[in-house]
Scaffold this motif. Sequence first.
Motif, PDB file in Angstrom:
ATOM      1  N   CYS A  10       0.832  -1.197   0.000  1.00  0.00           N
ATOM      2  CA  CYS A  10       0.000   0.000   0.000  1.00  0.00           C
ATOM      3  C   CYS A  10       0.873   1.255   0.000  1.00  0.00           C
ATOM      4  O   CYS A  10       1.778   1.377   0.821  1.00  0.00           O
ATOM      5  CB  CYS A  10      -0.902   0.000   1.228  1.00  0.00           C
ATOM      6  N   ASP A  12       0.074   4.109   0.981  1.00  0.00           N
ATOM      7  CA  ASP A  12      -0.212   4.927   2.158  1.00  0.00           C
ATOM      8  C   ASP A  12       0.334   4.321   3.447  1.00  0.00           C
ATOM      9  O   ASP A  12       1.024   4.977   4.211  1.00  0.00           O
ATOM     10  CB  ASP A  12      -1.722   5.124   2.300  1.00  0.00           C
ATOM     11  N   CYS A  13       0.008   3.059   3.688  1.00  0.00           N
ATOM     12  CA  CYS A  13       0.324   2.503   5.007  1.00  0.00           C
ATOM     13  C   CYS A  13       1.300   1.336   4.936  1.00  0.00           C
ATOM     14  O   CYS A  13       1.668   0.787   5.963  1.00  0.00           O
ATOM     15  CB  CYS A  13      -0.950   2.074   5.728  1.00  0.00           C
ATOM     16  N   CYS A  55      -6.655  -1.579  -0.202  1.00  0.00           N
ATOM     17  CA  CYS A  55      -5.811  -2.004   0.895  1.00  0.00           C
ATOM     18  C   CYS A  55      -6.704  -2.502   2.031  1.00  0.00           C
ATOM     19  O   CYS A  55      -7.643  -1.813   2.431  1.00  0.00           O
ATOM     20  CB  CYS A  55      -4.955  -0.821   1.358  1.00  0.00           C
ATOM     21  N   CYS A  58      -6.095   0.191   5.278  1.00  0.00           N
ATOM     22  CA  CYS A  58      -6.519   1.602   5.309  1.00  0.00           C
ATOM     23  C   CYS A  58      -7.556   1.939   4.247  1.00  0.00           C
ATOM     24  O   CYS A  58      -8.077   3.041   4.220  1.00  0.00           O
ATOM     25  CB  CYS A  58      -5.317   2.533   5.188  1.00  0.00           C
ATOM     26  N   TYR A  60      -7.097   2.139   0.964  1.00  0.00           N
ATOM     27  CA  TYR A  60      -6.568   2.789  -0.238  1.00  0.00           C
ATOM     28  C   TYR A  60      -7.082   2.054  -1.466  1.00  0.00           C
ATOM     29  O   TYR A  60      -6.895   0.853  -1.612  1.00  0.00           O
ATOM     30  CB  TYR A  60      -5.034   2.775  -0.190  1.00  0.00           C
TER      31      TYR A  60
HETATM   32 ZN   LIG Z   1      -3.066   0.976   3.208  1.00  0.00          ZN
END
Ligand SMILES: [Zn+2]
Length: 106
Positions: A10, A12-13, A55, A58, A60
């Motif tokens: 991911c 983002d995370c 994801c 999170c 995403y």
């Molecule tokens: Zn994520």
Amino acid sequence: MEDNELKFTCPDCKDTRLECCEDGHYASEVTNIDKDGDFDYGEIKASGTVDRFQCLNCGYVLKDENEENIIDEEEVVEWLKENCKQPEGHIDSRYTDDNADQFENE
Ligand SMILES: [Zn+2]
């Protein structure tokens, strides 16, 4: 065989679990319920069409260049190749992006 696996990471995370979400109803057999309230489920059957890949951690959502949700498995493959750095062969799980710095400094 594992060398052919594409890894989702991911943006983002950094979670590596990808979730496929459908717009229809999910159905799953409850195979076991224990006294603590833990449920075990059998195979999940979905009756709808794919709405998005996202994801698991999170949420995403994978999108194509037109900012449309990716719903095609082949597009997911392309997305993973372009957006996720793929490890070459087997990599010790300690050597993830999150921990790379501390190993470099040793
Ligand atoms: Zn994520």
